[in-house]
Design a protein around this motif. Structure first.
Motif, PDB file in Angstrom:
ATOM      1  N   ALA A 287      41.456  58.001  57.952  1.00 21.83           N
ATOM      2  CA  ALA A 287      42.843  58.251  57.539  1.00 21.83           C
ATOM      3  C   ALA A 287      43.836  57.937  58.648  1.00 21.83           C
ATOM      4  O   ALA A 287      44.906  57.370  58.388  1.00 21.83           O
ATOM      5  N   ASP A 288      43.493  58.279  59.869  1.00 24.78           N
ATOM      6  CA  ASP A 288      44.410  58.029  60.986  1.00 24.78           C
ATOM      7  C   ASP A 288      44.728  56.546  61.166  1.00 24.78           C
ATOM      8  O   ASP A 288      45.793  56.203  61.669  1.00 24.78           O
ATOM      9  N   ALA A 289      43.809  55.679  60.758  1.00 20.30           N
ATOM     10  CA  ALA A 289      44.029  54.244  60.992  1.00 20.30           C
ATOM     11  C   ALA A 289      44.200  53.421  59.715  1.00 20.30           C
ATOM     12  O   ALA A 289      44.449  52.220  59.797  1.00 20.30           O
ATOM     13  N   ALA A 290      44.081  54.039  58.551  1.00 18.48           N
ATOM     14  CA  ALA A 290      44.142  53.278  57.296  1.00 18.48           C
ATOM     15  C   ALA A 290      45.564  52.858  56.925  1.00 18.48           C
ATOM     16  O   ALA A 290      45.763  51.766  56.367  1.00 18.48           O
ATOM     17  N   ILE A 291      46.548  53.692  57.213  1.00 20.32           N
ATOM     18  CA  ILE A 291      47.917  53.360  56.838  1.00 20.32           C
ATOM     19  C   ILE A 291      48.353  52.108  57.592  1.00 20.32           C
ATOM     20  O   ILE A 291      48.158  51.987  58.795  1.00 20.32           O
ATOM     21  N   GLY A 292      48.904  51.169  56.836  1.00 22.01           N
ATOM     22  CA  GLY A 292      49.336  49.897  57.417  1.00 22.01           C
ATOM     23  C   GLY A 292      48.296  48.798  57.324  1.00 22.01           C
ATOM     24  O   GLY A 292      48.560  47.662  57.703  1.00 22.01           O
ATOM     25  N   ARG A 293      47.128  49.117  56.808  1.00 24.18           N
ATOM     26  CA  ARG A 293      46.063  48.110  56.680  1.00 24.18           C
ATOM     27  C   ARG A 293      45.967  47.625  55.233  1.00 24.18           C
ATOM     28  O   ARG A 293      46.259  48.355  54.293  1.00 24.18           O
ATOM     29  N   SER A 294      45.482  46.430  55.093  1.00 27.08           N
ATOM     30  CA  SER A 294      45.301  45.859  53.761  1.00 27.08           C
ATOM     31  C   SER A 294      44.014  46.376  53.139  1.00 27.08           C
ATOM     32  O   SER A 294      43.109  46.861  53.835  1.00 27.08           O
ATOM     33  N   SER A 295      43.934  46.259  51.821  1.00 26.78           N
ATOM     34  CA  SER A 295      42.713  46.661  51.138  1.00 26.78           C
ATOM     35  C   SER A 295      41.535  45.827  51.623  1.00 26.78           C
ATOM     36  O   SER A 295      40.422  46.340  51.756  1.00 26.78           O
ATOM     37  N   GLN A 296      41.764  44.561  51.942  1.00 28.05           N
ATOM     38  CA  GLN A 296      40.688  43.717  52.463  1.00 28.05           C
ATOM     39  C   GLN A 296      40.211  44.216  53.824  1.00 28.05           C
ATOM     40  O   GLN A 296      39.012  44.229  54.105  1.00 28.05           O
ATOM     41  N   ALA A 297      41.118  44.654  54.665  1.00 28.12           N
ATOM     42  CA  ALA A 297      40.745  45.186  55.984  1.00 28.12           C
ATOM     43  C   ALA A 297      39.904  46.446  55.825  1.00 28.12           C
ATOM     44  O   ALA A 297      38.934  46.650  56.579  1.00 28.12           O
ATOM     45  N   LEU A 298      40.245  47.303  54.859  1.00 26.68           N
ATOM     46  CA  LEU A 298      39.450  48.504  54.620  1.00 26.68           C
ATOM     47  C   LEU A 298      38.050  48.137  54.141  1.00 26.68           C
ATOM     48  O   LEU A 298      37.061  48.711  54.588  1.00 26.68           O
ATOM     49  N   HIS A 299      37.989  47.171  53.233  1.00 24.21           N
ATOM     50  CA  HIS A 299      36.695  46.711  52.731  1.00 24.21           C
ATOM     51  C   HIS A 299      35.845  46.147  53.869  1.00 24.21           C
ATOM     52  O   HIS A 299      34.668  46.495  53.997  1.00 24.21           O
ATOM     53  N   ASP A 300      36.442  45.289  54.666  1.00 29.41           N
ATOM     54  CA  ASP A 300      35.710  44.676  55.776  1.00 29.41           C
ATOM     55  C   ASP A 300      35.211  45.721  56.772  1.00 29.41           C
ATOM     56  O   ASP A 300      34.078  45.628  57.263  1.00 29.41           O
ATOM     57  N   ALA A 301      36.035  46.704  57.061  1.00 27.69           N
ATOM     58  CA  ALA A 301      35.634  47.767  57.990  1.00 27.69           C
ATOM     59  C   ALA A 301      34.472  48.572  57.410  1.00 27.69           C
ATOM     60  O   ALA A 301      33.524  48.912  58.133  1.00 27.69           O
ATOM     61  N   GLY A 302      34.529  48.867  56.127  1.00 26.23           N
ATOM     62  CA  GLY A 302      33.432  49.593  55.482  1.00 26.23           C
ATOM     63  C   GLY A 302      32.122  48.825  55.553  1.00 26.23           C
ATOM     64  O   GLY A 302      31.063  49.400  55.807  1.00 26.23           O
ATOM     65  N   GLU A 303      32.202  47.515  55.344  1.00 24.81           N
ATOM     66  CA  GLU A 303      31.007  46.674  55.454  1.00 24.81           C
ATOM     67  C   GLU A 303      30.474  46.678  56.880  1.00 24.81           C
ATOM     68  O   GLU A 303      29.261  46.733  57.102  1.00 24.81           O
ATOM     69  N   ALA A 304      31.365  46.632  57.850  1.00 28.94           N
ATOM     70  CA  ALA A 304      30.957  46.644  59.257  1.00 28.94           C
ATOM     71  C   ALA A 304      30.285  47.966  59.620  1.00 28.94           C
ATOM     72  O   ALA A 304      29.279  47.981  60.345  1.00 28.94           O
ATOM     73  N   VAL A 305      30.811  49.066  59.107  1.00 29.39           N
ATOM     74  CA  VAL A 305      30.210  50.373  59.375  1.00 29.39           C
ATOM     75  C   VAL A 305      28.803  50.424  58.781  1.00 29.39           C
ATOM     76  O   VAL A 305      27.852  50.867  59.437  1.00 29.39           O
ATOM     77  N   ALA A 306      28.646  49.958  57.539  1.00 25.52           N
ATOM     78  CA  ALA A 306      27.334  49.977  56.888  1.00 25.52           C
ATOM     79  C   ALA A 306      26.322  49.112  57.650  1.00 25.52           C
ATOM     80  O   ALA A 306      25.178  49.519  57.847  1.00 25.52           O
ATOM     81  N   ARG A 307      26.751  47.922  58.078  1.00 26.26           N
ATOM     82  CA  ARG A 307      25.849  47.042  58.845  1.00 26.26           C
ATOM     83  C   ARG A 307      25.448  47.699  60.160  1.00 26.26           C
ATOM     84  O   ARG A 307      24.289  47.678  60.558  1.00 26.26           O
ATOM     85  N   TRP A 308      26.422  48.296  60.844  1.00 24.24           N
ATOM     86  CA  TRP A 308      26.167  48.939  62.125  1.00 24.24           C
ATOM     87  C   TRP A 308      25.185  50.097  61.955  1.00 24.24           C
ATOM     88  O   TRP A 308      24.258  50.254  62.750  1.00 24.24           O
ATOM     89  N   LEU A 309      25.365  50.906  60.916  1.00 21.03           N
ATOM     90  CA  LEU A 309      24.448  52.016  60.678  1.00 21.03           C
ATOM     91  C   LEU A 309      23.038  51.518  60.384  1.00 21.03           C
ATOM     92  O   LEU A 309      22.055  52.192  60.697  1.00 21.03           O
ATOM     93  N   ALA A 310      22.939  50.328  59.803  1.00 19.37           N
ATOM     94  CA  ALA A 310      21.633  49.720  59.509  1.00 19.37           C
ATOM     95  C   ALA A 310      21.007  49.077  60.745  1.00 19.37           C
ATOM     96  O   ALA A 310      19.932  48.494  60.665  1.00 19.37           O
TER      97      ALA A 310
END
Length: 133
Positions: free
Chosen positions: A65-88
């Motif tokens: 939440a602290d960093a989501a405001i001002g970001r595009s929906s694509q940036a949120l999607h990409d970050a979520g994918e990066a988190v999932a890959r990193w956890l894997a």
């Protein structure tokens, strides 16, 4: 990390937010509901969080939440994918402000679902949005 959990008070749940998503961790049962409002260009301008999550899930939601405001929906999607890959076990620590605060959770697979909660809830909420023209 526990200090982050109180940051969620800055993002109260608001029923008027047009895009809503929820996520639940299968491993610990934590849940996050996320509400978003986008501007006409698909940029996050408001966010609300309702959390019934463990400390890791709440900290992840606050970081999100602290960093989501001002970001595009694509940036949120990409970050979520990066988190999932990193956890894997693939790739570097995600490039998201303050993510290093919860990075130690990677060593505890039972907490991976809690780390992913805000990004999964955001993906569900954003799936309700129309693509900007």
């Amino acid at each position: 990390m526990l200090g982050l959990t109180i940051r969620l008070a800055a993002y109260p749940w608001d029923e008027s937010l047009p895009l809503k998503g929820e996520a639940r961790s299968q491993s610990c049962g934590s849940t996050i509901a996320l509400g978003l409002a986008l501007d006409e260009n698909g940029i996050v301008e408001r966010i609300g969080v309702r959390s019934q999550a463990c400390a890791i899930g709440q900290a992840a939601a606050a970081i999100f939440a602290d960093a989501a405001i001002g970001r595009s929906s694509q940036a949120l999607h990409d970050a979520g994918e990066a988190v999932a890959r990193w956890l894997a076990g693939e790739g570097e620590t995600p490039d998201w402000p303050a993510f290093d605060t919860i990075a130690r959770a990677r060593d505890y697979p039972a907490r991976h679902g809690a780390v992913l909660l805000p990004w999964r809830a955001a993906a569900q909420a954003l799936s309700m949005a129309r693509t900007p023209r």
